[in-house]
Design a protein around this motif. Structure first.
Motif, mmCIF file in Angstrom:
data_model
loop_
_atom_site.group_PDB
_atom_site.id
_atom_site.type_symbol
_atom_site.label_atom_id
_atom_site.label_comp_id
_atom_site.label_asym_id
_atom_site.label_seq_id
_atom_site.Cartn_x
_atom_site.Cartn_y
_atom_site.Cartn_z
ATOM 1 N N THR A 13 -6.640 -2.401 -7.970
ATOM 2 C CA THR A 13 -6.144 -1.625 -6.834
ATOM 3 C C THR A 13 -7.339 -1.305 -5.950
ATOM 4 O OG1 THR A 13 -6.423 0.511 -7.956
ATOM 5 C CG2 THR A 13 -4.253 -0.544 -8.124
ATOM 6 N N THR B 57 -7.694 1.919 0.440
ATOM 7 C CA THR B 57 -7.875 1.330 1.770
ATOM 8 C C THR B 57 -8.075 2.367 2.862
ATOM 9 O OG1 THR B 57 -5.486 1.243 2.102
ATOM 10 C CG2 THR B 57 -6.535 -0.729 1.180
ATOM 11 N N GLY C 43 -4.697 5.887 0.751
ATOM 12 C CA GLY C 43 -3.834 4.709 0.749
ATOM 13 C C GLY C 43 -4.318 3.803 -0.368
ATOM 14 N N ARG D 58 -3.840 0.198 -2.267
ATOM 15 C CA ARG D 58 -3.242 -1.145 -2.217
ATOM 16 C C ARG D 58 -3.206 -1.731 -3.623
ATOM 17 N NH1 ARG D 58 -6.743 -4.397 1.000
ATOM 18 N NH2 ARG D 58 -7.757 -4.952 -0.943
ATOM 19 N N THR E 135 0.858 -1.189 0.000
ATOM 20 C CA THR E 135 0.000 0.000 0.000
ATOM 21 C C THR E 135 0.890 1.234 0.000
ATOM 22 O OG1 THR E 135 -1.762 -1.144 1.200
ATOM 23 C CG2 THR E 135 -1.775 1.266 1.284
#
Length: 124
Positions: free
Chosen positions: A63, A66, A76, A78, A35
């Protein structure tokens, strides 16, 4: 009585375009399962612009966002299994719902090199 004095009003409605997107790792490359925090950088407001109240992100396939702060200026992201590259973009949105022009960056994943041959110590 009629007044001949005119008044002008400046309407501030346009959202500004982000200057850039920065990555917490210093680059935009992500490994599967990792991340990275991405932050939008905004310029000083022009005379006809209004401050953004929220940011709208468009992320590449495979993707997941998060985490996010209150106005989504920091997310964020990931990198999930199957991610092979794509574009991350963001645009500012004013409280009136007006969106500015998007700023985008290319995201890539670093893949290990493919083997060129398989050899045996016995020659078989």
């Amino acid at each position: 009585m009629v007044s001949l004095t005119a008044y002008s009003v400046t309407l501030r409605h346009a959202a500004s375009t982000p200057t850039s997107i920065t990555a917490s790792t210093g680059n935009y490359r992500g490994c599967i399962g990792s991340t990275i925090n991405y932050t939008v950088v905004m310029p000083a407001l022009g005379i006809s612009q209004q401050a953004a109240s929220v940011y709208r992100w468009t992320k590449p396939a495979n993707t997941t966002i998060t985490t996010s702060n209150a106005d989504s200026s920091v997310i964020g992201l990931r990198f999930d299994q199957g991610f092979a590259g794509g574009t991350l973009s963001v645009k500012a949105q004013t409280a009136c719902g007006v969106q500015g022009t998007a700023r985008a960056v290319s995201l890539i994943t670093v893949l290990p090199p493919a083997p060129t041959a398989i050899t045996s110590s016995t020659g078989n």
